[in-house]
Scaffold this motif. Structure first.
Motif, short mmCIF file in Angstrom:
data_model
loop_
_atom_site.label_atom_id
_atom_site.label_comp_id
_atom_site.label_asym_id
_atom_site.label_seq_id
_atom_site.Cartn_x
_atom_site.Cartn_y
_atom_site.Cartn_z
N UNK A 194 0.85 -1.21 0.00
CA UNK A 194 0.00 0.00 0.00
C UNK A 194 0.88 1.25 0.00
N UNK A 195 1.95 1.21 0.79
CA UNK A 195 2.86 2.37 0.85
C UNK A 195 3.49 2.61 -0.53
N UNK A 196 3.88 1.52 -1.20
CA UNK A 196 4.49 1.67 -2.54
C UNK A 196 3.49 2.25 -3.53
N UNK A 258 2.24 9.85 4.76
CA UNK A 258 2.10 8.55 4.08
C UNK A 258 1.61 7.47 5.05
N UNK A 259 2.01 7.60 6.34
CA UNK A 259 1.53 6.65 7.34
C UNK A 259 0.01 6.79 7.51
N UNK A 260 -0.46 8.04 7.50
CA UNK A 260 -1.90 8.29 7.59
C UNK A 260 -2.60 7.75 6.35
N UNK A 261 -1.98 7.92 5.19
CA UNK A 261 -2.58 7.40 3.95
C UNK A 261 -2.75 5.89 4.03
N UNK A 262 -1.71 5.20 4.49
CA UNK A 262 -1.76 3.73 4.56
C UNK A 262 -2.73 3.29 5.66
N UNK A 263 -2.70 3.97 6.81
CA UNK A 263 -3.65 3.63 7.90
C UNK A 263 -5.09 3.76 7.39
N UNK A 264 -5.34 4.82 6.65
CA UNK A 264 -6.69 5.07 6.12
C UNK A 264 -7.10 3.95 5.16
N UNK A 265 -6.17 3.58 4.28
CA UNK A 265 -6.49 2.53 3.29
C UNK A 265 -6.73 1.19 3.98
#
Ligand SMILES: C=C(O[C@@H]1C=C(C(=O)O)C=C[C@H]1O)C(=O)O
Length: 284
Positions: A194-196, A258-265
Motif C-alpha cells: 500500500x505504501x508503494x 504517508x503513514x496516515x494514507x496507509x492507515x486510512x487505506x
C-alpha cells in the motif's frame, strides 16, 4: 463543488502546497522566541500543578485552546483534528459536510506533538552563542515569553496536523481512482504494498525543492533580524533554519502523511460485505 471535485488530486495537492506557506510563516514567527524548553516538560510549572494539571505548559495551552474551539464546533470538520482528548460537545449544531472520507478514527497528533517538541523547536529557535563561544544552557535559553511562544506553537501544530491528516483525502482520491489496485493489498494487510502504491517520488522531490526556495525567500524577506545557529554555526544570513524546514518535511511531515494514507487505506473496506468489495474491485 461536487464530491468528485473535492477529491480531485490536483485540488488536494494545491491545498497541501498552500499549507507549506502557513507552516513556514508560523515557524518563522516561533523562531523569534527562545527554545523555552520548560514549556514542553510535564510538571515544570508549579502554577499548573497547583491547578491539578500535570501536563506540560504547551499541553495546557492546547487543552484550553481546543476546549474553546471544540465548543465552536471546529472538530466537526473532516479536516480538523484535536491534540486534546475528552473535549466538550459543540454549543452549535454541527455543519453538514459532504461525507467524502470513509468513517475512521485516525489521529496522528501524538506523533506530531512528539517530533515537534523534541526535534523541531530546539532546531529552529535561536541558540545564544555567548561571547566566550559557549552555546547557552537550558536556563539561558528561556526568554520568559511562554504565552507568546506557546500561542505560536499551537498555530504550527494545527497547520502541521491539517497537512498530515489531508493524507486521508489523498488516499480516498487514489483509492476511488483505481480500487482494484488497492483492494488485494488491503485484504492481505500488506502495508508495504500500500505504501508503494501511494508513494510518488517525483511529487516529493519537487516539493522539497520548492520548499527550499520558499523557506530561503521568506526567511530573507519576512524573518526578523537575528543570528541563529544552524548545525552548530551562526547563520547570520538566514532568519530561520532553512535546512530545518526541509528536514521537517523530509524526515517527519511526508513520512507521517504517508503513514496516515496507509492507515486510512487499511480500514477502507471495514464493514463492507464481500459483494460490496467485489463490486468496488470490478468498478475500476
Ligand atoms: C500526498 C501525496 O502522497 C504521498 C505523500 C506526499 C507528501 O506527503 O508530500 C507526496 C507524494 C506521495 O508520496 C500525493 O501523492 O500528493
Amino acid at each position: 463543488m461536487t464530491g468528485e471535485d473535492l477529491l480531485s488530486l490536483d485540488r488536494i495537492r494545491s491545498v497541501l502546497t498552500r499549507l507549506e506557506d502557513t507552516i513556514i510563516f508560523s515557524l518563522i514567527e516561533r523562531a523569534q522566541f527562545a527554545h523555552n524548553a520548560r514549556m514542553y516538560q510535564r510538571g515544570a510549572f508549579k502554577e499548573l500543578t497547583d491547578l491539578g494539571f500535570n501536563g506540560s505548559w504547551l499541553e495546557w495551552f492546547l487543552k484550553e485552546t481546543e476546549t474553546f474551539h471544540a465548543k465552536a464546533r471546529r472538530y466537526t470538520s473532516p479536516d480538523e483534528y484535536p491534540f486534546t482528548s475528552d473535549l466538550p460537545d459543540p454549543v452549535l449544531p454541527p455543519l453538514s459536510f459532504p461525507q467524502i472520507l470513509y468513517p475512521n478514527k485516525i489521529n496522528a497528533n501524538p506523533s506530531i506533538l512528539s517530533f515537534y517538541t523534541r526535534a523541531i523547536v530546539p532546531r529552529i529557535t535561536p541558540t545564544k552563542k555567548h561571547a566566550d563561544g559557549i552555546v547557552g544552557d537550558e536556563e539561558s535559553e528561556d526568554d520568559g515569553n511562554h504565552g507568546s511562544a506557546a500561542t505560536l506553537d499551537v498555530e504550527v501544530l494545527q497547520s502541521i496536523s491539517k497537512r498530515v491528516h489531508y493524507g486521508k483525502f489523498v488516499s480516498e482520491s487514489k483509492f476511488l481512482d483505481k480500487p482494484s489496485d488497492f483492494i488485494p493489498h488491503i485484504l492481505n494487510r500488506n502495508r508495504e504494498a500500500l505504501d508503494a502504491l501511494i508513494t510518488k517520488p517525483e511529487i516529493e522531490r519537487k516539493l522539497l525543492l520548492r520548499l527550499q526556495k520558499k523557506a530561503t525567500t521568506y526567511a530573507q524577506d519576512f524573518g526578523a533580524e537575528g543570528e541563529l545557529m544552524v548545525n552548530g554555526k551562526v547563520n547570520g544570513s538566514g532568519k530561520i533554519d532553512v535546512d530545518g524546514v526541509v528536514d521537517l518535511y523530509e524526515s517527519y511531515i511526508i513520512p507521517l502523511t504517508k503513514e496516515v494514507e496507509v492507515d486510512y487505506l487499511q480500514h477502507r473496506l471495514d464493514g463492507l460485505s464481500k459483494d460490496e468489495i467485489d463490486k468496488l474491485a470490478r468498478s475500476k
